[in-house]
Scaffold this active site. Sequence first.
Site, PDB file in Angstrom:
ATOM      1  N   ARG A  54     -13.976  10.250  -5.273  1.00  9.68           N
ATOM      2  CA  ARG A  54     -13.573   9.550  -4.041  1.00  9.68           C
ATOM      3  C   ARG A  54     -14.288  10.125  -2.816  1.00  9.68           C
ATOM      4  O   ARG A  54     -13.692  10.311  -1.760  1.00  9.68           O
ATOM      5  CB  ARG A  54     -12.047   9.603  -3.867  1.00  9.68           C
ATOM      6  CG  ARG A  54     -11.320   8.656  -4.817  1.00  9.68           C
ATOM      7  CD  ARG A  54      -9.825   8.657  -4.584  1.00  9.68           C
ATOM      8  NE  ARG A  54      -9.242   9.949  -4.903  1.00  9.68           N
ATOM      9  CZ  ARG A  54      -8.085  10.409  -4.437  1.00  9.68           C
ATOM     10  NH1 ARG A  54      -7.376   9.669  -3.632  1.00  9.68           N
ATOM     11  NH2 ARG A  54      -7.641  11.601  -4.778  1.00  9.68           N
TER      12      ARG A  54
ATOM     13  N   ARG B 185      -8.366   3.464   1.091  1.00  8.52           N
ATOM     14  CA  ARG B 185      -7.155   3.586   0.293  1.00  8.52           C
ATOM     15  C   ARG B 185      -7.391   3.231  -1.165  1.00  8.52           C
ATOM     16  O   ARG B 185      -8.033   2.234  -1.475  1.00  8.52           O
ATOM     17  CB  ARG B 185      -6.065   2.667   0.820  1.00  8.52           C
ATOM     18  CG  ARG B 185      -5.619   3.079   2.169  1.00  8.52           C
ATOM     19  CD  ARG B 185      -4.126   3.094   2.273  1.00  8.52           C
ATOM     20  NE  ARG B 185      -3.776   3.445   3.629  1.00  8.52           N
ATOM     21  CZ  ARG B 185      -2.782   4.236   3.948  1.00  8.52           C
ATOM     22  NH1 ARG B 185      -2.032   4.754   3.003  1.00  8.52           N
ATOM     23  NH2 ARG B 185      -2.518   4.497   5.197  1.00  8.52           N
ATOM     24  N   CYS B 186      -6.840   4.067  -2.020  1.00 11.19           N
ATOM     25  CA  CYS B 186      -6.945   3.829  -3.450  1.00 11.19           C
ATOM     26  C   CYS B 186      -5.557   3.881  -4.056  1.00 11.19           C
ATOM     27  O   CYS B 186      -4.669   4.525  -3.517  1.00 11.19           O
ATOM     28  CB  CYS B 186      -7.798   4.911  -4.102  1.00 11.19           C
ATOM     29  SG  CYS B 186      -9.456   4.986  -3.426  1.00 11.19           S
TER      30      CYS B 186
ATOM     31  N   GLU C  65      10.714  -9.889   4.211  1.00  8.85           N
ATOM     32  CA  GLU C  65       9.973  -9.703   5.442  1.00  8.85           C
ATOM     33  C   GLU C  65       9.963 -11.020   6.220  1.00  8.85           C
ATOM     34  O   GLU C  65       9.576 -12.046   5.707  1.00  8.85           O
ATOM     35  CB  GLU C  65       8.527  -9.330   5.115  1.00  8.85           C
ATOM     36  CG  GLU C  65       7.703  -9.198   6.355  1.00  8.85           C
ATOM     37  CD  GLU C  65       6.224  -9.319   6.055  1.00  8.85           C
ATOM     38  OE1 GLU C  65       5.731  -8.526   5.267  1.00  8.85           O
ATOM     39  OE2 GLU C  65       5.609 -10.222   6.626  1.00  8.85           O
TER      40      GLU C  65
ATOM     41  N   HIS D 174       5.698  -1.947   9.970  1.00  5.16           N
ATOM     42  CA  HIS D 174       4.279  -1.586   9.934  1.00  5.16           C
ATOM     43  C   HIS D 174       3.752  -1.198  11.298  1.00  5.16           C
ATOM     44  O   HIS D 174       2.612  -0.804  11.436  1.00  5.16           O
ATOM     45  CB  HIS D 174       3.473  -2.743   9.358  1.00  5.16           C
ATOM     46  CG  HIS D 174       4.006  -3.171   8.024  1.00  5.16           C
ATOM     47  ND1 HIS D 174       4.934  -4.164   7.896  1.00  5.16           N
ATOM     48  CD2 HIS D 174       3.790  -2.681   6.796  1.00  5.16           C
ATOM     49  CE1 HIS D 174       5.252  -4.288   6.612  1.00  5.16           C
ATOM     50  NE2 HIS D 174       4.581  -3.404   5.937  1.00  5.16           N
TER      51      HIS D 174
ATOM     52  N   CYS E  99      10.912  -3.608   5.540  1.00 10.90           N
ATOM     53  CA  CYS E  99      10.446  -2.919   4.339  1.00 10.90           C
ATOM     54  C   CYS E  99      10.864  -1.447   4.428  1.00 10.90           C
ATOM     55  O   CYS E  99      11.572  -1.060   5.366  1.00 10.90           O
ATOM     56  CB  CYS E  99       8.918  -3.062   4.230  1.00 10.90           C
ATOM     57  SG  CYS E  99       8.285  -2.692   2.572  1.00 10.90           S
TER      58      CYS E  99
END
Length: 776
Positions: free
Chosen positions: A17, A538-539, A688, A717, A749
Amino acid sequence: MTIRTHILGFPRIGAARELKSALESHWRGDVSEAALEAVGQQLRARHWAQQRDAGLACVTVGDFAFYDQVASHIQLLGCEPARFGFDAAQSPLSRYFTMARGAGSDADHAGCCHGRHAHDASGHALEMSKWFDTNYHYLVPEFSPLTRFSLACERLFDEVAEAQALGHEVKAALIGPLTFLWLGKEKTAGGSEFHRLALLEQLLPVYGALLDRLKRQGVAWVQLDEPILGLDLPNAWRSAFESTYWQLNQVGINILLATYFSPLEENLSLTCRLPVAGLHVDGIRAPHELISVTDWLPAHKVLSIGIVDGRNIWRTDLDAALAVLRPLAARRNGQLWLAPSCSLLHVPFSLEAETDLDGDIKSWLAFATEKLAELALLKDVLAGHPDDAALAALAVSRRAIAGRRASPRVHRAPVAQRLQALSPTADRRDSGFPLRQAVQHARLQLPHFPTTTIGSFPQTPAIRAARASHHRGDLPAAEYQRQMRAEIAHAVERQEALGLDVLVHGEAERNDMVEYFGEQLDGCVSTRHGWVQSYGSRCVKPPVIYGDVQRPAAMTVAWTVHAQSLTHKPMKGMLTGPVTILQWSFVRDDQPRATTALQIALAIRDEVQDLETAGIGIIQIDEPAIREGLPLRRGQWDAYLAWATRAFRIAASVAQDATQIHTHMCYAEFNDILPQIAAMDADVITLETSRSDMQLLAGFGAFQYPNEIGPGVYDIHSPRIPATADMVKLLQKASTVIPPANLWVNPDCGLKTRGWAETEAALRNMVEAARQMRAA
Ligand code: GLN
Ligand code: ZN
């Protein structure tokens, strides 16, 4: 025979990565643009060398991106949305990251919901959306009548030159014009009539110029990805294909049209007739179409068969693949290209790093690097001149395939027997909702507009450090347990102080809502480095479901009981649902997904039962991934929804009437599947809605959704603290379409990506909003 091999794309994140670290350092300001570019260049060089060493006919250029290939394409085509107000002085790379991450935002998109959300309060990043039915997120192009295209970025051409300078034969890979337009969204001021397909005429000359540049660079083949050919296309889109490719073909470069993820069906003959030099089809998702394609595709065109699964991590059964390929090769006069079914972006880099993985299981797998070797082997054997090394590799492969097939670790008779013995009513609660509701209300004694949260509380640096240290073996289990129990106590204390009605334990002990369960279920393993890019840096590391799933022991009961012991308020048990576990894992390919989903459902069912027995009166089973599991073709929706919702009900229905079952889904597009969502028969669903200003609820109202609903009243978020008045307004709006007696008050969330200070401030306002609703 002329068998050639190629790939549609390769993972760009790097074996370790490296791209992730470089990107994040760059965003922090620790790594310069030039240094970041150098990392990109090294990764490309390394990955091309791997492709050459695997004997591929060409290396693929254009699949690399610093954030996302669609965002790169936006820049290549000069259609960065005007709203960003970029000035010429700004470097292309910084503009690129602004589009991806928003202006002036240091926070990356919140990582909840596997990063689905592209919104940050401070910025106006491009929206993100799932790339077809994968868990990869692309940045959504914005189109308006004012959109203009031009060849605005040299990056692709530079990368081509870079590969050529390294001595590689290059195939350039790009998103095709129709798929590019399809993936975008119209953004028009004042709702004016405009359809993005109208931009095609203007877009094509720019594609023409692009192809011409590549041709002049000496590129022989351009791969244009048009996966939308596997969708139910409106007529206007279908008919645009012919003229589009007729026009692009004038350039005189070889176009390989790439389709994947879904059968072509009614688009098959259209696709085969398009005036291009070659066609790639997905032999994994549409094996039944291979013969038709072989017959329909004119003999002078190249046929590329996606024969190695680009979406999953299983070792290819080479004999089965050869049995598919041989008749095709014969029909094509020995001319065939072999490839993975789609870009290898969707699988981890290499098995080499998996030094801790069980040897048997490891032998059943193939990540991107191993898939390159499989292609080479298939080519050698198909062409009929395998050397000794190839024959030895073939033997190893056969042994592994046979071993997997026969392994007692894959097949557990009791699991199959239990599935078989399920009664037809195993997916029904004892009573209908009205009766359950009465019993639950009597038991729980909650106020009107009860307040709750979605499960997780902030994953603080201390929590993460403890988990990492426990993982490394530095923190003994007992000490880790003690720390997590303290975190839970802390979360309970704060919720009590805030005056919430239904509490949660906060999920401090969970790394990830799927991995946590994957680690505890028989039939699943976690890899060490099996990272797959989700978006940007992001992974995710999906668990591997390799065998029959069963639950050897309770997974959440001790934590939940501990939490309940600290409060007189109801403690909500927190589970991840079977469809979400399935959807966010690599799933075995030797039985239908529906069967695997049911096995997981039984494991969750046992957990529900144990929680109930331990005195937990409310249990939430999260299913945020139900909707994204929908097949690409509408014709397959009903079948999917039938087994997916049944799996949920199997998990939930063991609960007695007095136990309140919640579910949570974090998205807002429900209206086309409302009956099936209702058929899940959860007592309470939380969703949501805040960002769509409760629009979604219109659908729930019109449909007369029968059970209780908690429409998220604020957007987790965003770091913004929601005002009480705004939440009251949303609740009032919701009350006009949902019976107020059925309404819950909760955030959108889970709160794991937020800090405690903002979380407490937001929840304080939320509790106050509920109080005002009750008073009114
Ligand atoms: N219970 C989970 C949480 O709160 C739900 C997350 C999700 O839906 N993605 O984190
Ligand atoms: Zn959610």
